[in-house]
Design an enzyme around this catalytic site. Structure first.
Site, mmCIF file in Angstrom:
data_model
loop_
_atom_site.group_PDB
_atom_site.id
_atom_site.type_symbol
_atom_site.label_atom_id
_atom_site.label_comp_id
_atom_site.label_asym_id
_atom_site.label_seq_id
_atom_site.Cartn_x
_atom_site.Cartn_y
_atom_site.Cartn_z
ATOM 1 N N CYS A 72 0.834 -1.204 0.000
ATOM 2 C CA CYS A 72 0.000 0.000 0.000
ATOM 3 C C CYS A 72 0.869 1.254 0.000
ATOM 4 O O CYS A 72 1.435 1.626 1.037
ATOM 5 C CB CYS A 72 -0.917 -0.004 1.225
ATOM 6 N N CYS A 87 -0.429 4.028 2.281
ATOM 7 C CA CYS A 87 -0.264 3.743 3.710
ATOM 8 C C CYS A 87 1.173 3.996 4.165
ATOM 9 O O CYS A 87 1.405 4.552 5.244
ATOM 10 C CB CYS A 87 -0.609 2.282 4.010
ATOM 11 N N ASP A 88 2.132 3.583 3.353
ATOM 12 C CA ASP A 88 3.519 3.526 3.813
ATOM 13 C C ASP A 88 4.488 4.408 3.041
ATOM 14 O O ASP A 88 5.662 4.519 3.426
ATOM 15 C CB ASP A 88 4.015 2.073 3.737
#
Length: 304
Positions: free
Chosen positions: A135, A138-139
């Protein structure tokens, strides 16, 4: 036991759209999701092909859709459906069991989506959350100014590579074929951004001590191995459809494990419909939304 006309399992773009359409038809409806509404749609960094928006993130669009859906039906997040029992002795044809409760419903719309496909490379599981990610939204923030690789060749892989590049990461795209499968405009953007590419290569191993430090690549033509230094490995190589509940109900699947539906989103099981990434067809947000509208309308007509 609560009773509904339509229960939609999955609150991704398709499930939320089905809830919106179902509610406006005057039926009593429930959407259930084992996670937060949006599913993988929350991870989309930006879209340039969703009608009405020049550029919109998946999270922004999901929040708008969720707000609209809960004005039209009930929504239960963080509640996993564990079993669906079909009965022909009652107008409420199905009992839907979750970890928290049980519900009766006349119809079921399966919008169970999919999950990220893994590389199954050595070290992948070991370094998950330690440099391996599925992701970008997300990261990606944690890899600003660092060397990373994005593995994949489809639309999602190239979109996320562009997103990571815009965050300031030094991205290298790795793809197992000699050309990308993504849309031409995305390939053009990759070239314009100056993102490095390694074609005809697969990741054999992910290496490091505490965190990812390199990947071992295998040339798909020569078999030659090489080591490429990197701080992060982002993976976007397709999705696995979630069909466990469909199998419980005897829903027919194709050879790839996707649910087979007709033009009304009906499965081979009466009063069971399916939409989105769990189905055969094009994996696009706008397609899932269209299928959600069709399924809710089909269920309404069958109830009538």
């Amino acid at each position: 036991m609560e009773k509904y006309d339509i229960i939609i399992i999955g609150a991704g773009p398709g499930g939320l759209t089905a809830g919106i359409y179902a509610g406006r038809q005057g039926t009593r409806n429930l959407i259930i999701d084992r996670d937060l509404a949006g599913g993988l749609g929350r991870e989309v960094p930006e879209m340039e092909n969703y009608p009405g928006f020049d550029n919109v993130s998946g999270l922004e669009l999901i929040e708008k859709m969720k707000a609209q859906a809960i004005r039209n039906c009930d929504l239960h997040e963080m509640e996993e459906v564990t079993e669906i029992i079909k009965s022909d002795d009652d107008e409420y044809h199905f009992t839907v069991k979750t970890a928290k409760d049980e519900y009766k419903t006349k119809t079921v719309i399966l919008a169970t989506g999919s999950s990220h496909r893994h590389l199954n490379a050595k070290g992948e599981e070991e370094f998950k959350g330690k440099g391996v990610s599925y992701c970008a939204t997300c990261d990606g923030f944690f890899f600003q100014g660092r060397d990373i690789v994005m593995v994949g060749g489809g639309n999602s892989a190239l979109q996320e590579a562009l997103y990571l590049n815009n965050l300031g990461a030094n991205v290298t795209l790795i793809h197992r074929r000699d050309e990308f499968r993504a849309q031409k405009h995305l390939q053009d953007q990759i070239k314009e951004a100056g993102i490095s590419t390694i074609l005809n290569a697969i990741v054999e191993e992910i290496k490091g001590e505490m965190l990812v430090e390199s990947v071992v690549l295998k040339d798909t033509k020569t078999g030659e191995l090489s080591e490429h230094p990197t701080s992060g490995v982002f993976i976007s190589v397709g999705y696995i459809p979630h069909t466990e509940l469909a199998k419980q109900l005897g829903v027919e699947l194709d050879e790839s494990g996707h649910i087979i539906i007709d033009t009304d989103q009906k499965t081979n099981v009466d009063y069971v419909y399916a939409i989105g990434d769990v189905c055969v067809g094009l994996k696009q947000w706008v397609v899932a939304c269209g299928e959600g509208a069709v399924a809710a309308t089909s269920a309404y007509h069958d109830l009538s």
